[in-house]
Design a protein around this motif. Structure first.
Motif, short mmCIF file in Angstrom:
data_model
loop_
_atom_site.label_atom_id
_atom_site.label_comp_id
_atom_site.label_asym_id
_atom_site.label_seq_id
_atom_site.Cartn_x
_atom_site.Cartn_y
_atom_site.Cartn_z
N LYS A 1 0.83 -1.21 0.00
CA LYS A 1 0.00 0.00 0.00
C LYS A 1 0.87 1.26 0.00
O LYS A 1 0.51 2.26 -0.62
CB LYS A 1 -0.93 0.01 1.22
CG LYS A 1 -1.94 -1.13 1.29
CD LYS A 1 -2.64 -1.39 -0.02
CE LYS A 1 -3.37 -0.18 -0.57
NZ LYS A 1 -3.95 -0.45 -1.91
N SER A 2 1.99 1.22 0.70
CA SER A 2 2.90 2.38 0.70
C SER A 2 3.39 2.68 -0.70
O SER A 2 3.52 3.85 -1.10
CB SER A 2 4.09 2.12 1.63
OG SER A 2 3.70 2.16 2.98
N ASN A 3 3.67 1.64 -1.45
CA ASN A 3 4.11 1.82 -2.83
C ASN A 3 2.98 2.37 -3.70
O ASN A 3 3.18 3.31 -4.48
CB ASN A 3 4.61 0.48 -3.39
CG ASN A 3 5.20 0.62 -4.78
OD1 ASN A 3 5.70 1.68 -5.15
ND2 ASN A 3 5.12 -0.44 -5.56
N ASP A 4 1.78 1.81 -3.53
CA ASP A 4 0.63 2.29 -4.31
C ASP A 4 0.35 3.76 -4.06
O ASP A 4 -0.01 4.51 -4.98
CB ASP A 4 -0.62 1.48 -3.96
CG ASP A 4 -0.56 0.04 -4.47
OD1 ASP A 4 0.34 -0.26 -5.28
OD2 ASP A 4 -1.40 -0.76 -4.04
N LEU A 5 0.47 4.17 -2.81
CA LEU A 5 0.06 5.52 -2.42
C LEU A 5 1.23 6.49 -2.29
O LEU A 5 1.04 7.63 -1.86
CB LEU A 5 -0.69 5.45 -1.07
CG LEU A 5 -1.95 4.59 -1.06
CD1 LEU A 5 -2.48 4.45 0.37
CD2 LEU A 5 -3.01 5.18 -1.96
N SER A 6 2.43 6.04 -2.64
CA SER A 6 3.64 6.87 -2.47
C SER A 6 3.75 7.38 -1.04
O SER A 6 4.18 8.50 -0.79
CB SER A 6 3.63 8.06 -3.45
OG SER A 6 3.62 7.61 -4.78
N PHE A 7 3.35 6.53 -0.09
CA PHE A 7 3.37 6.94 1.32
C PHE A 7 4.79 6.99 1.86
O PHE A 7 5.17 7.91 2.56
CB PHE A 7 2.53 5.96 2.14
CG PHE A 7 2.45 6.29 3.61
CD1 PHE A 7 1.55 7.24 4.06
CD2 PHE A 7 3.28 5.67 4.53
CE1 PHE A 7 1.48 7.57 5.40
CE2 PHE A 7 3.21 5.99 5.88
CZ PHE A 7 2.31 6.94 6.31
N CYS A 8 5.57 5.98 1.53
CA CYS A 8 6.95 5.93 2.00
C CYS A 8 7.78 5.15 0.99
O CYS A 8 7.29 4.20 0.37
CB CYS A 8 7.02 5.28 3.38
SG CYS A 8 8.68 5.22 4.10
N HIS A 9 9.03 5.54 0.82
CA HIS A 9 9.97 4.80 -0.01
C HIS A 9 11.03 4.18 0.90
O HIS A 9 11.34 4.71 1.97
CB HIS A 9 10.64 5.71 -1.04
CG HIS A 9 9.73 6.09 -2.16
ND1 HIS A 9 8.60 6.86 -1.97
CD2 HIS A 9 9.77 5.82 -3.50
CE1 HIS A 9 7.99 7.05 -3.13
NE2 HIS A 9 8.67 6.43 -4.08
#
Length: 940
Positions: free
Chosen positions: A523-531
């Motif tokens: 989900k972080s990848n989908d939403l650009s939440f964290c790299h």
């Protein structure tokens, strides 16, 4: 001349100025518009993200790309709002009273303030153009951005009033939800540990992800019979990113902590052979049990087996794993008892579900009209506890109507049929994520920032959530209390696991299950939440980087210039370094000095592989030079809200420019070499948590620390050499909840006493207090108004019997430590009804104490009792047999007569200790352990 200039000024200059003024005047309204658009864009992202999960891979990728584009627009909106707010705050900063006001200053001030305001106005126009373009494009494509977050989604009904839900006792959650269906396997595993052959044996617990292996293993590890049977214990989390040296070092540290010994001075630099030798030394002639949780690698046993000696005294090794091959690989050299964990039966599955969904016994609390549909829902979880508690936690927030539950069951069936390549547990967990109210989703995704199997301290987590802006104000509650409420809901929904509790039953640390962490990363990848930058040194994905988490070992591999350019081109707002190696100069120069928009910077775990006292001086100097450029420019990071350099560098000074960080809320410099704080730090009106090294003096703040009225946490306060004004100023900090006052040389002196006593009495919300008093000073403790105190530690306080009696009137006291003449009486008498909630009692260095009496009904909750260096005490406390909940009794450096009285062979008072599961006796000589005796009893 005037005739020539005036027309030009009238026709060109004045209109230009008036246009600029009008542009600036409209900025506030423009910001309001952008904030409204921000809400609509976030709602659109939330809606599209959920929709993507229901589509095939190709359609999902298109939706996710659409979401990322909108997310980048959201980033720009957030940036321009933050820049505007910070700019306004800077404009309203009071000028330095020491400066002389010149006649030209109003004009000069106007020009200086107009330029940045024009710049922000220009950026606002750019953001609005981008927002308008995206809205028009998606309107044409049939995806209008017009949702609103003002009303909660239908799936979150019931979240409006969760007060009773938040107040649910967390220990009840742990005991009821996690043990269901584990009674038989728990008993079987305990039997394998404490009975059977004398030869060293490996017990392997095998089961699929989500089946509850770690939960069951922890219940076995904490079992009183297991604790009493072995005299050396360790719990080691292995996971996929382990190193053999790291496992040995972890074991060694736990052995030292258990025996209350100092760990070897060079533990951080020991090679594999030295670590093995040291572990063998600790285990020799000890019956030990070591739990290795979450083992993935088949070669794990080859790396540690030679350290785990076999004295044929019944020692055990316990392994949890998903892979049968891991369990089998140990058979080459050791005897293995294999236990394969089975899914829960339908009956136990339903019981577990109902306890989560209804909060108690299913036969009493599950409505009859929901029994059938509950069974259908549970069946789809296939007996996996993680899936069952997740669905139960989700449904606990919904109305108990059969129709609504039937609709949910139908939706669940549809979800499970989609994306056949994703297993059922993952789909169920994703459903639980999508059911979260919007304000909790970011809080949940935040757990993905931390490394695998990382236990997150909740104080650190709350402060980071607040700095990120996830926590919204509610009435008079502190933001940290609201964050605590958020975490409690995530725990009650079984999305977050509690790792440990504080002494008063609050959550101390927590973590997420590996399966949930995998979902979070997706989900972080989908939403650009964290790299993320992993051990391979590569970024996990492309796009604008908002938060960057750097794993241990990443810098040694991070050579890609493309990655560095990608990082450098992004306006990173939060940077986390979980790193044990030196920070590369290039990284520091190009990243830290560039990213002035940083809100959060956390280096606090960098010392994980370095022991502060063992690092060579030259290395410390080198590391200090690496971050000099950052420290020198610290005042430029005006957006910074959270700064942790805990034990990260040899920090010797902070610049005066730190006073410019008007948004700073947390400053953590524990474990550094900083000797003095600049006076300018008192300007930080929003600072709530100031965590200092015990070497740091507050001399510069003696007459101004009282200006920092937002402080809730203040430690360490080094009392050495400071004047009485500092202690008077502390009384102005009415919101302080945790205060720690120490002194390397002197502690609190006589002339400080009355001022400090008054100041502490003003801190009505104080929960934890540690004070080191100068030797020979009688401290009049406690203030009568101190009712919220949970934890009290007094060193050299010389309490009298009367003052000691006054402590019993503190109704919430769970922990009490009196050290180094903290009590000067010869006798301590705990009378019936006293200290009803006290769980831990530490008495150390009470040189006059020769007797302790405990009446029946006194100290009824006491679990840990520690006596240390109280040499005049010749016998165990009279009445200790009345302490029915006492789990551990530690006695260190007591008198010879004391030890003789409790010897297992012939000690007159040994029988009265038989109700205590663990009695540990340790004697030191010249700071080395001379003798350790552990007496263990099984408690029925």
């Amino acid at each position: 001349m005037l005739d020539t200039v005036w027309p030009f000024a009238r026709d060109y200059v004045f209109p230009l100025i008036m246009g600029a003024v009008n542009m600036i005047r409209g900025v506030r309204n423009e910001i309001d518009d952008i904030q409204n658009e921000l809400g609509r864009f976030e709602a659109f992202i939330n809606e599209q993200d959920r929709k993507a999960e229901a589509e095939d891979d190709e359609t999902r990728d298109r939706i996710i790309n659409r979401v990322k584009l909108v997310r980048e627009a959201v980033f720009r909106m957030e940036d321009v709002i933050d820049e505007y707010v910070s700019g306004e705050e800077q404009q309203h900063q009071p000028s330095d009273p020491g400066c002389v006001v010149l006649p030209c200053e109003p004009v000069d001030h106007f020009i200086k303030t107009m330029i940045p305001r024009l710049q922000i106005a220009s950026k606002i126009n750019g953001v609005k153009s981008q927002v308008h373009e995206i809205k028009e494009r998606y309107e044409r494509d049939g995806f209008p951005i017009q949702s609103s977050l003002e009303q909660p989604p239908e799936s979150s009904r019931g979240n409006q009033d969760l007060a009773s839900h938040y107040l649910k006792e967390l220990p009840l959650y742990i005991e009821e939800a996690d043990v269901v269906g584990f009674e038989a396997p728990k008993a079987a595993l305990i039997g394998l540990l404490v009975k059977g052959r004398a030869k060293r044996t490996i017990v392997s617990l095998v089961g699929m992800g989500g089946q509850g292996k770690t939960t069951l293993a922890k219940k076995v590890f904490d079992n009183k019979e297991v604790i009493g049977h072995f005299n050396c214990h360790a719990w080691v989390t292995v996971s996929q990113s382990y190193t053999g040296d790291g496992l040995l070092r972890d074991m060694l540290q736990q052995f030292c902590n258990e025996k209350e010994e100092n760990k070897p001075a060079n533990i951080s630099t020991m090679n594999r052979a030295s670590l093995i030798k040291e572990v063998r030394r600790y285990l020799r002639q000890n019956r030990y049990v070591i739990f290795f949780d979450d083992v993935w690698n088949e070669h794990f046993w080859d790396q540690i087996q030679f350290a785990l000696i076999d004295d044929k005294n019944g020692s055990r090794i316990f392994i949890t794993t998903r892979d049968m091959r891991v369990a089998s690989c140990c058979k080459k050299t050791s005897f293995v008892e294999l236990h394969e964990l089975q899914p829960l039966t339908p009956e136990k599955s339903l019981e577990l579900f109902c306890r989560k969904a209804f909060g108690s016994d299913p036969n009493e609390c599950c409505p009859q009209d929901l029994m059938g549909i509950s069974s259908e829902i549970v069946k789809k979880c296939e007996g996996l506890p993680l899936a069952i508690v997740a669905i139960g936690g989700l449904l606990s927030t919904k109305d108990k109507y059969p129709l609504e539950w039937e609709l949910f069951s139908q939706d669940l069936s549809l979800e499970l049929k989609k994306n056949s390549h994703i297993d059922a547990v993952t789909k169920i967990l994703a459903l639980s994520y999508y059911d979260l109210p919007y304000y909790l989703k970011h809080c949940f995704l935040y757990f993905g920032i931390y490394p695998e199997d990382y236990e997150v301290k909740v104080k650190r987590l709350f402060r980071q959530w607040v700095a990120e802006g996830f926590v919204k104000k509610e009435g008079e509650k502190t933001l940290e209390d609201i964050a605590k409420k958020y975490l409690t809901e995530l725990v009650n929904r079984s999305l977050v696991q509690v790792s440990s509790f504080t002494i008063d039953g609050k959550i101390r640390s927590c973590r997420v299950h590996d399966l949930l962490r995998d979902m979070i990363h997706r989900k972080s990848n989908d939403l650009s939440f964290c790299h993320f930058i992993g051990k391979d040194g590569e970024l996990d994905s492309s796009g604008i980087i908002r938060r960057l988490s750097i794993s241990r070992g990443a810098f040694s591999s991070m050579s890609s210039t493309e990655n560095m350019r990608s990082i450098e081109s992004s306006d990173i707002r939060s940077l986390f370094v979980f790193e044990g190696e030196d920070l590369p100069d290039e990284f520091v120069r190009r990243i830290l000095t560039k990213h002035n928009p940083l809100k959060l910077l956390d280096f606090q775990d960098e010392r994980r592989y370095f022991e502060k006292l063992q690092i060579e001086e030259s290395l410390l100097e080198f590391r200090n030079k690496q971050l000099d450029c950052f420290i020198e420019s610290l005042g430029d990071f005006i957006h910074l809200k959270y700064l942790s350099l805990k034990s990260a560098i040899k920090l010797t000074n902070l610049p005066k420019s730190i006073g410019k960080l008007q948004n700073l809320e947390t400053l953590d410099i524990r474990g550094t070499y900083l000797h003095e704080l600049p006076r300018e730090i008192s300007k930080l009106k929003k600072l709530r948590h100031l965590l200092l090294s015990d070497k740091t003096s507050l001399i510069q703040l003696e007459d101004c620390i009282g200006l920092m009225t937002s402080l809730q946490t203040l430690k360490e306060v080094n009392a050495d050499g400071v004047g009485v004004n500092l202690f008077r100023e502390l009384g102005k900090l009415r919101q302080v909840r945790e205060l720690r006052i120490t002194g390397v040389r002197e502690g609190v002196r006589e002339e400080h006493k009355s001022a400090l006593y008054y100041s502490i009495n003003e801190m009505r919300d104080l929960e934890k207090l540690y004070i080191m008093i100068g030797y020979g000073i009688d401290f009049p403790f406690p203030p009568r108004k101190l009712q919220k105190l949970v934890k009290l530690s007094l060193t050299s306080s010389s309490l009298t019997d009367d003052l000691m009696k006054s402590l019993q009137h503190m109704p919430n006291l769970y922990f009490l430590s009196l050290r180094c003449s903290g009590y000067k009486g010869e006798s301590l008498h705990f009378q019936e009804g006293e200290f009803q909630k006290l769980k831990e009692l530490y008495l150390e260095g009470l040189l006059n104490l020769n007797s302790i009496f405990i009446d029946e009904g006194a100290l009824p909750s006491l679990e840990k009792f520690r006596l240390y260096r109280t040499r005049d005490l010749k016998t165990v406390p009279s009445g200790i047999q009345y302490l029915k909940k006492l789990e551990v009794l530690n006695m260190v450096n007591m008198s010879t007569e004391f030890y003789q009285s409790i010897e297992a062979d012939g000690g007159e008072e040994h029988p009265i200790l038989k109700h205590v599961p663990l009695v540990r006796i340790t004697a030191y000589h010249q700071q080395r352990v001379e003798k350790t005796l552990i007496i263990q009893h099984s408690r029925s």
